[in-house]
Design an enzyme around this catalytic site. Structure first.
Site, mmCIF file in Angstrom:
data_model
loop_
_atom_site.group_PDB
_atom_site.id
_atom_site.type_symbol
_atom_site.label_atom_id
_atom_site.label_comp_id
_atom_site.label_asym_id
_atom_site.label_seq_id
_atom_site.Cartn_x
_atom_site.Cartn_y
_atom_site.Cartn_z
ATOM 1 C CB ALA A 26 -0.999 -0.205 1.310
ATOM 2 C CB CYS A 109 -4.063 -6.101 4.681
ATOM 3 S SG CYS A 109 -3.862 -4.438 5.440
ATOM 4 C CG ASP A 221 11.749 -11.560 8.108
ATOM 5 O OD1 ASP A 221 11.416 -10.146 8.170
ATOM 6 O OD2 ASP A 221 11.852 -12.202 9.004
ATOM 7 N NE ARG A 244 8.447 -4.725 6.053
ATOM 8 C CZ ARG A 244 8.842 -5.339 6.963
ATOM 9 N NH1 ARG A 244 9.169 -4.413 8.178
ATOM 10 N NH2 ARG A 244 9.048 -6.708 7.584
#
Length: 335
Positions: A26, A109, A221, A244
């Site tokens: 998002a 989510c 991870d 990420r």
């Protein structure tokens, strides 16, 4: 014969050239960033999650979330919602308004407002409801595109339900399963459970023996090429999903592909990273105008500037940037 770590992936009738994917994130996985990742070697990418409710109400902003990047060979639109009928209707809209090769269902989510609508991680609490959602989407897709699902280990440490969720998804007709190795309660804290990923791979293989293979993708991870290699080796997942780790670092795909195929990692010069950031900004401007794009790009350039000498000072200037010219001034020593 042992399959090479970097290899093609089949999702239903969709053939992909490799197994390094960009996750639906998002606020990040818009077509500007997906386009940069495609340039850097991402084999497949997902849009950020799209609300089925907003889609069925004709929300224009939602349509922009689903827009395809011009250089994407294939991409998936990820939808979320807690109502099977609305999810089915949203599926038909996705098929009508986009050229997406795949529809993914968000079952992971952990954000409270998503959970309140009985969507996202809430589906891990109720595998029966997950079955209804997936069934509705598969039926609405009518075999035009494969339907996939992403979920977490479970609601919390006392309610680990990935096995029931996988069984429900398989029964409902999914073409692939992605699992993030954390519970909803963990959010993004703690460690991702790769042992559970390995167990999921075996479980899905057992449940689908004799029928078309349902690939399993791993999330959680994976921040470096070494992480990706270890995940593939330790869990036997069919693909690694970067989330990420790819923010401000699209060259993670370039480096991982090189590492998996050649065993080497070539460092990317800072200037090249910053140029990628400016290309992303250009694409953002096309979609939302200069001021909005430049404000949105602050978090992106903060990520691009990580690890640069004097990065902290740069970030002080980045958070005030409101025009392309401002960014050019900030990075005048790198472009």
């Amino acid at each position: 014969m042992i399959m090479a770590l970097y290899h093609p992936v089949q999702i239903g009738k969709l053939s992909l050239g490799g197994n390094l994917f960009l996750a639906p994130v998002a606020g990040y996985s818009d077509r500007a960033f997906r386009s940069i990742c495609a340039d850097c070697g991402a084999d497949f990418a997902y849009t950020e999650m799209v609300s089925s409710e907003a889609l069925t109400r004709g929300n224009e902003k939602t349509e922009l979330l689903m827009a395809r990047a011009p250089n994407e060979k294939a991409y998936a639109v990820q939808i979320f919602g807690g109502n099977p009928e609305t999810m089915a209707q949203a599926t038909r809209i996705v098929l009508e308004k986009t050229t997406a090769e795949c529809i993914d269902i968000n079952g992971g989510c952990p954000v409270p407002k998503i959970i309140k609508s009985n969507a996202g991680s809430a589906l891990t609490r109720d595998p029966e409801h997950l079955f209804k959602i997936v069934s509705a989407v598969v039926k609405a897709a009518e075999g035009k595109v494969p339907v996939t699902v992403k979920f977490r280990l479970g609601w919390d440490a006392e309610h680990i339900t990935w096995k029931e969720c996988a069984e429900a998804a398989i029964k409902a007709g999914v073409s692939a399963i992605t699992m993030h190795g954390r519970t909803r309660a963990q959010g993004y804290e703690g460690k991702s459970d790769w042992m559970a990923l390995a167990e999921l791979v075996k479980f899905v293989a057992e449940k689908t023996a004799g029928s078309q293979k349902i690939p399993v993708f791993g999330s959680g991870d994976a921040f470096t090429p070494e992480d990706a290699k270890r995940m593939l080796e330790e869990t036997a997942v069919d693909a690694v999903m970067f989330a990420r780790g790819a923010m401000g670092n699209p060259f993670l795909f370039t480096k991982t592909k090189e590492f998996l195929t050649k065993g080497t990692i070539t460092e990317i010069p800072v200037e090249k990273r910053i140029r990628a950031g400016f290309r992303e900004l250009e694409l953002l401007v096309q979609d939302m105008g200069e001021l909005s794009a430049c404000r949105d790009a602050r978090k992106r350039f903060c990520a691009y500037s990580k690890g640069i000498e004097g990065g902290a000072a740069l970030r002080k200037e980045i958070v005030a940037a409101e025009s392309i010219e401002d960014y050019k001034q900030v990075f005048r020593n790198f472009i």
